[in-house]
Scaffold this motif. Structure first.
Motif, PDB file in Angstrom:
ATOM      1  N   GLU A   6       0.837  -1.209   0.000  1.00 34.63           N
ATOM      2  CA  GLU A   6       0.000   0.000   0.000  1.00 34.63           C
ATOM      3  C   GLU A   6       0.868   1.255   0.000  1.00 34.63           C
ATOM      4  N   ILE A   7       1.875   1.261   0.852  1.00 28.71           N
ATOM      5  CA  ILE A   7       2.764   2.418   0.965  1.00 28.71           C
ATOM      6  C   ILE A   7       3.515   2.639  -0.347  1.00 28.71           C
ATOM      7  N   THR A   8       4.009   1.572  -0.936  1.00 23.87           N
ATOM      8  CA  THR A   8       4.751   1.672  -2.195  1.00 23.87           C
ATOM      9  C   THR A   8       3.856   2.209  -3.311  1.00 23.87           C
ATOM     10  N   ALA A   9       2.628   1.718  -3.397  1.00 23.46           N
ATOM     11  CA  ALA A   9       1.697   2.196  -4.426  1.00 23.46           C
ATOM     12  C   ALA A   9       1.387   3.676  -4.220  1.00 23.46           C
ATOM     13  N   SER A  10       1.179   4.076  -2.984  1.00 25.79           N
ATOM     14  CA  SER A  10       0.902   5.481  -2.690  1.00 25.79           C
ATOM     15  C   SER A  10       2.093   6.362  -3.056  1.00 25.79           C
ATOM     16  N   ASP A  11       3.297   5.909  -2.709  1.00 27.51           N
ATOM     17  CA  ASP A  11       4.502   6.672  -3.045  1.00 27.51           C
ATOM     18  C   ASP A  11       4.684   6.784  -4.560  1.00 27.51           C
ATOM     19  N   ARG A  12       4.366   5.712  -5.266  1.00 27.93           N
ATOM     20  CA  ARG A  12       4.483   5.725  -6.727  1.00 27.93           C
ATOM     21  C   ARG A  12       3.513   6.763  -7.312  1.00 27.93           C
ATOM     22  N   ASP A  13       2.293   6.803  -6.800  1.00 25.28           N
ATOM     23  CA  ASP A  13       1.315   7.798  -7.264  1.00 25.28           C
ATOM     24  C   ASP A  13       1.794   9.214  -6.986  1.00 25.28           C
ATOM     25  N   ASP A  14       2.328   9.430  -5.780  1.00 25.29           N
ATOM     26  CA  ASP A  14       2.831  10.760  -5.437  1.00 25.29           C
ATOM     27  C   ASP A  14       4.000  11.160  -6.331  1.00 25.29           C
ATOM     28  N   ALA A  15       4.867  10.211  -6.632  1.00 26.98           N
ATOM     29  CA  ALA A  15       6.013  10.502  -7.510  1.00 26.98           C
ATOM     30  C   ALA A  15       5.528  10.913  -8.897  1.00 26.98           C
ATOM     31  N   LEU A  16       4.493  10.256  -9.396  1.00 23.59           N
ATOM     32  CA  LEU A  16       3.944  10.623 -10.708  1.00 23.59           C
ATOM     33  C   LEU A  16       3.367  12.034 -10.699  1.00 23.59           C
ATOM     34  N   VAL A  17       2.665  12.381  -9.628  1.00 21.35           N
ATOM     35  CA  VAL A  17       2.107  13.738  -9.508  1.00 21.35           C
ATOM     36  C   VAL A  17       3.237  14.762  -9.497  1.00 21.35           C
ATOM     37  N   LEU A  18       4.270  14.492  -8.719  1.00 19.94           N
ATOM     38  CA  LEU A  18       5.387  15.433  -8.632  1.00 19.94           C
ATOM     39  C   LEU A  18       6.146  15.524  -9.953  1.00 19.94           C
ATOM     40  N   GLN A  19       6.307  14.403 -10.654  1.00 18.39           N
ATOM     41  CA  GLN A  19       6.960  14.436 -11.970  1.00 18.39           C
ATOM     42  C   GLN A  19       6.153  15.269 -12.953  1.00 18.39           C
ATOM     43  N   GLN A  20       4.840  15.138 -12.921  1.00 22.32           N
ATOM     44  CA  GLN A  20       3.986  15.904 -13.828  1.00 22.32           C
ATOM     45  C   GLN A  20       4.101  17.396 -13.536  1.00 22.32           C
ATOM     46  N   ARG A  21       4.135  17.747 -12.248  1.00 21.69           N
ATOM     47  CA  ARG A  21       4.303  19.161 -11.878  1.00 21.69           C
ATOM     48  C   ARG A  21       5.649  19.696 -12.356  1.00 21.69           C
ATOM     49  N   LYS A  22       6.691  18.887 -12.205  1.00 15.94           N
ATOM     50  CA  LYS A  22       8.024  19.287 -12.654  1.00 15.94           C
ATOM     51  C   LYS A  22       8.022  19.493 -14.165  1.00 15.94           C
ATOM     52  N   PHE A  23       7.395  18.578 -14.889  1.00 18.68           N
ATOM     53  CA  PHE A  23       7.303  18.680 -16.341  1.00 18.68           C
ATOM     54  C   PHE A  23       6.558  19.958 -16.735  1.00 18.68           C
ATOM     55  N   ASN A  24       5.420  20.218 -16.080  1.00 16.73           N
ATOM     56  CA  ASN A  24       4.632  21.410 -16.388  1.00 16.73           C
ATOM     57  C   ASN A  24       5.393  22.690 -16.064  1.00 16.73           C
ATOM     58  N   LEU A  25       6.133  22.690 -14.967  1.00 19.12           N
ATOM     59  CA  LEU A  25       6.936  23.854 -14.611  1.00 19.12           C
ATOM     60  C   LEU A  25       8.022  24.082 -15.656  1.00 19.12           C
ATOM     61  N   GLY A  26       8.672  23.006 -16.100  1.00 21.19           N
ATOM     62  CA  GLY A  26       9.695  23.120 -17.139  1.00 21.19           C
ATOM     63  C   GLY A  26       9.126  23.671 -18.431  1.00 21.19           C
ATOM     64  N   ARG A  27       7.936  23.195 -18.802  1.00 15.91           N
ATOM     65  CA  ARG A  27       7.279  23.723 -20.012  1.00 15.91           C
ATOM     66  C   ARG A  27       6.975  25.203 -19.856  1.00 15.91           C
ATOM     67  N   GLY A  28       6.535  25.593 -18.665  1.00 20.32           N
ATOM     68  CA  GLY A  28       6.239  27.005 -18.416  1.00 20.32           C
ATOM     69  C   GLY A  28       7.485  27.872 -18.526  1.00 20.32           C
ATOM     70  N   ILE A  29       8.586  27.390 -17.989  1.00 25.37           N
ATOM     71  CA  ILE A  29       9.854  28.132 -18.069  1.00 25.37           C
ATOM     72  C   ILE A  29      10.315  28.235 -19.511  1.00 25.37           C
ATOM     73  N   ASN A  30      10.230  27.134 -20.260  1.00 31.04           N
ATOM     74  CA  ASN A  30      10.622  27.158 -21.669  1.00 31.04           C
ATOM     75  C   ASN A  30       9.740  28.109 -22.474  1.00 31.04           C
ATOM     76  N   ALA A  31       8.449  28.130 -22.177  1.00 29.53           N
ATOM     77  CA  ALA A  31       7.533  29.024 -22.889  1.00 29.53           C
ATOM     78  C   ALA A  31       7.874  30.481 -22.584  1.00 29.53           C
ATOM     79  N   ALA A  32       8.183  30.793 -21.338  1.00 29.90           N
ATOM     80  CA  ALA A  32       8.541  32.164 -20.964  1.00 29.90           C
ATOM     81  C   ALA A  32       9.845  32.590 -21.636  1.00 29.90           C
ATOM     82  N   THR A  33      10.819  31.672 -21.699  1.00 27.56           N
ATOM     83  CA  THR A  33      12.092  31.970 -22.355  1.00 27.56           C
ATOM     84  C   THR A  33      11.874  32.213 -23.845  1.00 27.56           C
TER      85      THR A  33
END
Length: 164
Positions: free
Chosen positions: A112-139
């Motif tokens: 259960e803990i591993t599955a929850s951590d995996r889900d959280d990691a995916l959410v954080l990766q998506q946020r990182k990806f979106n932030l990177g896209r935002g920075i690239n768009a601003a540049t």
């Protein structure tokens, strides 16, 4: 503590003291740690979903403390696990059932803990990806503005020539 297994932990914590079996005591304590980790994983998930970074860091610190405690308990449990059938053979029927039950519940909680951590990691990766896209768009927008400004208005010559 998980209600279904709270009685198991309490029963064996009490009987273990009478039997003085360090492995059963460690298994009961380890199960308790994993139950607390599972609760912290749920809290962590809530903090990740709601972008509460400071609260998330506190939960991660609490989880680290529990993981260190689990590592200490593993030092007691590991020798018995290496010869698990023999270890179980030396226990009474009720202790054997309790040990198997605690170990099975610990595995379930870990999954259960591993599955929850995996889900959280995916959410954080998506946020990182979106932030990177935002920075690239601003540049890219800044570069476009500079090029557009130079093309539309030309380059200005300095009003004062300092080289003369």
């Amino acid at each position: 503590m998980d209600e279904r297994f709270g009685n198991v932990v309490n029963r064996f914590a009490g009987s273990v003291n009478m039997n003085n079996d360090d492995v059963l005591t460690a298994l009961a304590e380890q199960l308790d740690c994993y139950q607390r980790l599972a609760k912290l994983a749920k809290t962590q998930h809530d903090h990740v979903q709601n972008s509460r970074t400071e609260d998330l860091l506190l939960v991660l610190s609490q989880r680290q403390t529990l993981l260190e405690q689990i590592a200490r308990l593993e030092q007691t449990i590991t020798p018995a696990r290496k010869s698990w059938p023999e270890y179980l053979g030396g226990l009474s029927e009720s202790d054997r059932e309790g040990a198997e039950s605690m170990l099975a519940r610990t595995r379930e909680l870990l999954e259960e803990i591993t599955a929850s951590d995996r889900d959280d990691a995916l959410v954080l990766q998506q946020r990182k990806f979106n932030l990177g896209r935002g920075i690239n768009a601003a540049t890219a927008a800044r570069k476009f503005n500079r090029v557009y400004t130079a093309a539309a208005y030309g380059t200005k010559k300095a009003a004062l020539d300092l080289h003369r």
